[in-house]
Design a protein around this motif. Structure first.
Motif, PDB file in Angstrom:
ATOM      1  N   ILE A   1      81.772  89.392  53.680  1.00  0.00           N
ATOM      2  CA  ILE A   1      82.167  89.714  55.042  1.00  0.00           C
ATOM      3  C   ILE A   1      83.667  90.054  55.056  1.00  0.00           C
ATOM      4  CG2 ILE A   1      82.539  87.245  55.601  1.00  0.00           C
ATOM      5  CD1 ILE A   1      81.514  87.960  58.438  1.00  0.00           C
TER       6      ILE A   1
ATOM      7  N   LYS B   1      83.744  96.919  53.088  1.00  0.00           N
ATOM      8  CA  LYS B   1      82.630  97.871  52.955  1.00  0.00           C
ATOM      9  C   LYS B   1      82.727  99.025  53.938  1.00  0.00           C
ATOM     10  CE  LYS B   1      79.739  94.745  53.877  1.00  0.00           C
ATOM     11  NZ  LYS B   1      80.719  93.658  53.887  1.00  0.00           N
TER      12      LYS B   1
ATOM     13  N   ALA C   1      73.484  99.056  57.271  1.00  0.00           N
ATOM     14  CA  ALA C   1      72.606  97.979  57.768  1.00  0.00           C
ATOM     15  C   ALA C   1      73.171  97.315  59.026  1.00  0.00           C
ATOM     16  CB  ALA C   1      72.382  96.932  56.682  1.00  0.00           C
TER      17      ALA C   1
ATOM     18  N   SER D   1      71.221  97.008  62.413  1.00  0.00           N
ATOM     19  CA  SER D   1      70.975  95.696  63.019  1.00  0.00           C
ATOM     20  C   SER D   1      71.361  95.711  64.497  1.00  0.00           C
ATOM     21  CB  SER D   1      71.712  94.588  62.267  1.00  0.00           C
ATOM     22  OG  SER D   1      73.060  94.524  62.652  1.00  0.00           O
TER      23      SER D   1
ATOM     24  N   HIS E   1      65.468  90.588  60.059  1.00  0.00           N
ATOM     25  CA  HIS E   1      65.498  91.284  58.761  1.00  0.00           C
ATOM     26  C   HIS E   1      64.297  92.196  58.507  1.00  0.00           C
ATOM     27  CE1 HIS E   1      68.921  88.684  56.866  1.00  0.00           C
ATOM     28  NE2 HIS E   1      69.284  89.377  57.935  1.00  0.00           N
TER      29      HIS E   1
ATOM     30  N   ILE F   1      64.997  95.338  60.487  1.00  0.00           N
ATOM     31  CA  ILE F   1      66.098  96.123  59.913  1.00  0.00           C
ATOM     32  C   ILE F   1      65.608  96.864  58.662  1.00  0.00           C
ATOM     33  CG2 ILE F   1      68.378  95.974  58.807  1.00  0.00           C
ATOM     34  CD1 ILE F   1      68.890  93.482  60.619  1.00  0.00           C
TER      35      ILE F   1
ATOM     36  N   PRO G   1      75.482  94.433  53.775  1.00  0.00           N
ATOM     37  CA  PRO G   1      76.261  93.231  53.457  1.00  0.00           C
ATOM     38  C   PRO G   1      75.441  92.187  52.692  1.00  0.00           C
ATOM     39  CG  PRO G   1      76.160  93.583  55.859  1.00  0.00           C
ATOM     40  CD  PRO G   1      75.516  94.759  55.203  1.00  0.00           C
TER      41      PRO G   1
HETATM   42  C1  LIG Z   1      74.984  87.224  64.616  1.00  0.00           C
HETATM   43  C2  LIG Z   1      75.412  88.611  65.092  1.00  0.00           C
HETATM   44  C3  LIG Z   1      74.849  88.909  66.467  1.00  0.00           C
HETATM   45  C4  LIG Z   1      76.966  88.615  65.177  1.00  0.00           C
HETATM   46  O1  LIG Z   1      77.414  89.893  65.535  1.00  0.00           O
HETATM   47  P1  LIG Z   1      78.911  90.405  65.222  1.00  0.00           P
HETATM   48  O2  LIG Z   1      79.101  91.623  66.043  1.00  0.00           O
HETATM   49  O3  LIG Z   1      79.873  89.262  65.380  1.00  0.00           O
HETATM   50  O4  LIG Z   1      78.910  90.761  63.678  1.00  0.00           O
HETATM   51  P2  LIG Z   1      78.285  92.051  62.904  1.00  0.00           P
HETATM   52  O5  LIG Z   1      76.851  92.182  63.211  1.00  0.00           O
HETATM   53  O6  LIG Z   1      79.165  93.218  63.113  1.00  0.00           O
HETATM   54  O7  LIG Z   1      78.358  91.556  61.399  1.00  0.00           O
HETATM   55  C5  LIG Z   1      79.595  91.403  60.750  1.00  0.00           C
HETATM   56  C6  LIG Z   1      79.375  90.839  59.386  1.00  0.00           C
HETATM   57  O8  LIG Z   1      78.861  89.520  59.476  1.00  0.00           O
HETATM   58  C7  LIG Z   1      78.077  89.242  58.336  1.00  0.00           C
HETATM   59  N1  LIG Z   1      76.718  88.849  58.781  1.00  0.00           N
HETATM   60  C8  LIG Z   1      75.994  89.364  59.797  1.00  0.00           C
HETATM   61  N2  LIG Z   1      74.782  88.791  59.861  1.00  0.00           N
HETATM   62  C9  LIG Z   1      74.745  87.889  58.863  1.00  0.00           C
HETATM   63  C10 LIG Z   1      73.759  86.989  58.403  1.00  0.00           C
HETATM   64  N3  LIG Z   1      72.572  86.945  58.988  1.00  0.00           N
HETATM   65  N4  LIG Z   1      74.064  86.205  57.350  1.00  0.00           N
HETATM   66  C11 LIG Z   1      75.263  86.265  56.735  1.00  0.00           C
HETATM   67  N5  LIG Z   1      76.241  87.113  57.120  1.00  0.00           N
HETATM   68  C12 LIG Z   1      75.988  87.908  58.159  1.00  0.00           C
HETATM   69  C13 LIG Z   1      78.014  90.558  57.551  1.00  0.00           C
HETATM   70  O9  LIG Z   1      78.966  90.541  56.523  1.00  0.00           O
HETATM   71  C14 LIG Z   1      78.367  91.592  58.549  1.00  0.00           C
HETATM   72  O10 LIG Z   1      78.931  92.738  57.963  1.00  0.00           O
HETATM   73  C15 LIG Z   1      74.954  89.724  64.101  1.00  0.00           C
HETATM   74  O11 LIG Z   1      75.699  89.623  62.906  1.00  0.00           O
HETATM   75  C16 LIG Z   1      73.476  89.669  63.750  1.00  0.00           C
HETATM   76  O12 LIG Z   1      72.650  90.045  64.557  1.00  0.00           O
HETATM   77  N6  LIG Z   1      73.130  89.221  62.515  1.00  0.00           N
HETATM   78  C17 LIG Z   1      71.767  89.142  62.077  1.00  0.00           C
HETATM   79  C18 LIG Z   1      71.320  90.441  61.457  1.00  0.00           C
HETATM   80  C19 LIG Z   1      71.898  90.612  60.077  1.00  0.00           C
HETATM   81  O13 LIG Z   1      71.553  89.907  59.141  1.00  0.00           O
HETATM   82  N7  LIG Z   1      72.822  91.552  59.944  1.00  0.00           N
HETATM   83  C20 LIG Z   1      73.517  91.772  58.691  1.00  0.00           C
HETATM   84  C21 LIG Z   1      73.205  93.043  58.056  1.00  0.00           C
HETATM   85  S1  LIG Z   1      71.516  93.345  57.735  1.00  0.00           S
END
Ligand SMILES: CC(C)(COP(=O)(O)OP(=O)(O)OC[C@H]1O[C@@H](n2cnc3c(N)ncnc32)[C@H](O)[C@@H]1O)[C@@H](O)C(=O)NCCC(=O)NCCS
Ligand SMILES: Nc1ncnc2c1ncn2[C@@H]1O[C@H](COP(=O)(O)OP(=O)(O)OP(=O)(O)O)[C@@H](O)[C@H]1O
Length: 199
Positions: free
Chosen positions: A10, A14, A31, A35, A88, A91, A115
């Motif tokens: 994170i 990227k 991704a 998402s 997931h 996505i 990510p």
């Molecule tokens: C929890 C949410 C709403 C938070 O949104 P926010 O705008 O703050 O963050 P954003 O989505 O831009 O993600 C930023 C970064 O957080 C990290 N991250 C996001 N989701 C996850 C996860 N499930 N597990 C670990 N790291 C994560 C990644 O490095 C990502 O690049 C969002 O991250 C989400 O819906 N996550 C679940 C979907 C997912 O896994 N997305 C990751 C890529 S497939």
């Protein structure tokens, strides 16, 4: 079609790399962007999030309350698992659809900016993997600044992912993003040249 995975930790850089790639005409599937599409207002996944995590997860505008959801799931690994189990598969399906379209168009090379490439086992989709890496210190600092997080919140998010040092070990190529963006671009150009992927 050659599929190149682009991953990292994170806030490791990227998006900075994928923006450069897009600006130079490469196809990139993102991704994080996908998402967001699956939880857009009106999408079934959004109502499911509200059912599982509470009505407050939807803002008055009808959009997902990302900040609130993040503050809940990154402090509680069981809840994060629940969210991942919901999102997931959606996505992944959407990403496969978009990949299919690119195949039909005859695109030869595509970058998959994911990510959680290793965490989700999607490395099996790719032919080669680039990891964008930074020191723990820079990662923490950049994440706190970009997302306006406390140190504790930022550490919790970092801890929810596979350690960046493990990702580096599994990479075909590593881009060191501790320096300036310019320095990162130079490494990227060199790598694309080496892999015979210059436009
Ligand atoms: C929890 C949410 C709403 C938070 O949104 P926010 O705008 O703050 O963050 P954003 O989505 O831009 O993600 C930023 C970064 O957080 C990290 N991250 C996001 N989701 C996850 C996860 N499930 N597990 C670990 N790291 C994560 C990644 O490095 C990502 O690049 C969002 O991250 C989400 O819906 N996550 C679940 C979907 C997912 O896994 N997305 C990751 C890529 S497939
Ligand atoms: N070389 C650099 N020097 C200084 N700041 C940088 C550099 N590269 C990226 N940043 C900044 O660090 C933050 C994280 O970068 P970026 O958004 O590219 O990471 P990311 O890996 O895509 O993050 P995420 O997985 O969390 O979406 C951003 O605010 C970006 O502007």
């Amino acid at each position: 079609m050659m599929k190149i995975g682009l991953t990292g930790g994170i806030a490791s850089g990227k998006s900075t790399v994928s923006q450069w790639l897009k600006a130079h005409g490469y196809k990139v599937l993102d991704a994080d962007q996908i998402s967001r599409e699956v939880v857009a207002p009106g999408q079934p996944a959004l109502s499911q999030i509200a059912e599982q995590f509470g009505r407050l997860m939807i803002l008055p505008t009808g959009e997902l309350n990302r900040r609130l959801l993040a503050s809940v799931v990154f402090q509680d690994s069981e809840k994060l698992k629940k969210l991942n189990a919901l999102l997931h598969p959606l996505i992944r399906a959407r990403m496969l659809q978009q990949l299919d379209l690119l195949v039909q168009k005859g695109i030869k090379t595509v970058f998959l900016d994911i990510p959680l490439l290793f965490e989700s086992g999607l490395d099996r989709w790719t032919d080669r993997i680039i990891v964008v890496a930074v020191s723990e210190e820079n990662q923490l600092k950049r994440l706190m600044e970009r997302n306006q997080l406390t140190e504790q919140q930022a550490r919790a998010r970092i801890a929810s992912q596979m350690p960046l040092s493990d990702k580096v070990k599994r990479a075909d190529a590593v881009i060191d993003n501790n320096g300036t963006v310019k320095k990162t671009e130079i490494q990227l150009r060199r790598l694309l040249q080496q892999w015979l992927l210059m436009p």
